[in-house]
Design a protein around this motif. Structure first.
Motif, PDB file in Angstrom:
ATOM      1  N   ASN A 131       0.839  -1.200   0.000  1.00 38.45           N
ATOM      2  CA  ASN A 131       0.000   0.000   0.000  1.00 38.45           C
ATOM      3  C   ASN A 131       0.873   1.248   0.000  1.00 38.45           C
ATOM      4  OD1 ASN A 131      -2.010   1.872   0.235  1.00 38.45           O
ATOM      5  ND2 ASN A 131      -2.663   1.261   2.284  1.00 38.45           N
ATOM      6  N   SER A 175       0.094   3.989  -1.734  1.00 36.65           N
ATOM      7  CA  SER A 175      -0.780   5.154  -1.872  1.00 36.65           C
ATOM      8  C   SER A 175      -2.215   4.670  -1.719  1.00 36.65           C
ATOM      9  CB  SER A 175      -0.576   5.810  -3.243  1.00 36.65           C
ATOM     10  OG  SER A 175      -1.318   7.008  -3.340  1.00 36.65           O
ATOM     11  N   ASP A 176      -3.110   5.573  -1.335  1.00 38.35           N
ATOM     12  CA  ASP A 176      -4.508   5.185  -1.114  1.00 38.35           C
ATOM     13  C   ASP A 176      -5.098   4.511  -2.346  1.00 38.35           C
ATOM     14  OD1 ASP A 176      -4.417   6.213   1.414  1.00 38.35           O
ATOM     15  OD2 ASP A 176      -5.375   8.122   0.898  1.00 38.35           O
ATOM     16  N   GLY A 177      -5.602   3.301  -2.147  1.00 36.34           N
ATOM     17  CA  GLY A 177      -6.277   2.594  -3.226  1.00 36.34           C
ATOM     18  C   GLY A 177      -5.363   1.892  -4.206  1.00 36.34           C
ATOM     19  N   GLU A 192      -2.201  -0.891  -4.467  1.00 36.57           N
ATOM     20  CA  GLU A 192      -1.402  -1.885  -3.756  1.00 36.57           C
ATOM     21  C   GLU A 192      -0.549  -2.676  -4.745  1.00 36.57           C
ATOM     22  OE1 GLU A 192      -4.019  -4.325  -1.502  1.00 36.57           O
ATOM     23  OE2 GLU A 192      -4.624  -2.707  -0.136  1.00 36.57           O
TER      24      GLU A 192
END
Length: 239
Positions: A216, A218-220, A222
């Protein structure tokens, strides 16, 4: 996607330690022309007018001085590591150098605690500084190494964001955690050298349940990492 790419770049190329990715922004402007589709202009700019330099670096001259010191130190470590005949022993030398010369310090208030340059020069960092420094040195030895991010469950059962490494050796990827191998004082006693290799070139038999990679960055977004073998690396016996 842009933020994920920048964050992934910083993990894959630790030599960019002097750039503060949080100060980089993507600016998109739109112009509408009559009877035509809108035209978009995309620029990479400094966020809020700040410099791209990481905390603790105030000028190009200061940056050049720091980079030179870091590169000289890396070459010295690599030269010493290559005195050993096997790649296993060379990786172990680098691991031990990081463990012996870096002190875990989460009291640092600025981003320099994640910075491999200051990790190597000042000897203080958190897990990201340890992991990036380890990768930076092994990259200079052409040994494939990944900075892995995810969840670590420490000795008291607490979950925390964590960073460690995976190293490719003899056909497999093995886990290395220089942060957790650091000889800190525990229960009024100092870890022995044997203890400081608990997380060195290990497989799922050691990492399962306490190192959970999630990629992860960065947000969203993976990223997936190579699968570790079931068991830790066993160095060949010397003849």
């Amino acid at each position: 996607s842009f933020q994920a790419a920048v964050n992934a770049l910083a993990l894959d190329f630790p030599q960019l330690y002097f750039i503060d990715v949080s100060n980089i922004s993507l600016v998109i402007t739109e112009k509408q022309y009559m009877g035509a589709r809108p035209v978009y202009t995309v620029k990479i700019e400094n966020a809020k007018g700040k410099l791209f330099y990481a905390d603790g670096i105030r000028s190009k001259d200061e940056l050049d001085m720091i980079r030179n010191k870091v590169e000289v130190l890396r070459e010295k470590i690599i030269k010493n590591a290559r005195r050993y005949p096997t790649q296993y022993e060379q990786i172990k030398y680098v691991h031990d150098y990081i463990v012996d010369n870096v002190y875990y310090d989460d009291n640092i208030t600025d981003s320099s605690k994640y910075n491999l340059g200051f990790t190597l020069l000042r000897g203080r960092a958190v897990c990201e500084g340890y992991a990036k420094s380890f990768k930076y040195i092994l990259d200079g030895m052409q040994i494939p190494t990944i900075t892995t991010v995810g969840i670590g469950i420490n000795s008291v059962g607490s979950r925390e964001r964590h960073a460690w490494n995976q190293v490719y050796l003899d056909g497999y990827w093995y886990g290395v955690d220089t942060t957790w191998d650091d000889p800190i004082v525990t229960s009024n006693s100092i870890l022995t050298r044997r203890d400081t290799h608990k997380y060195f070139l290990v497989g799922e038999n050691v990492f399962k349940g306490n190192h959970m990679p999630d990629g992860n960055v960065s947000d969203g977004v993976e990223f997936k990492y190579p699968q570790l073998p079931a068991y830790s690396y066993t160095p060949p016996r010397r003849q």
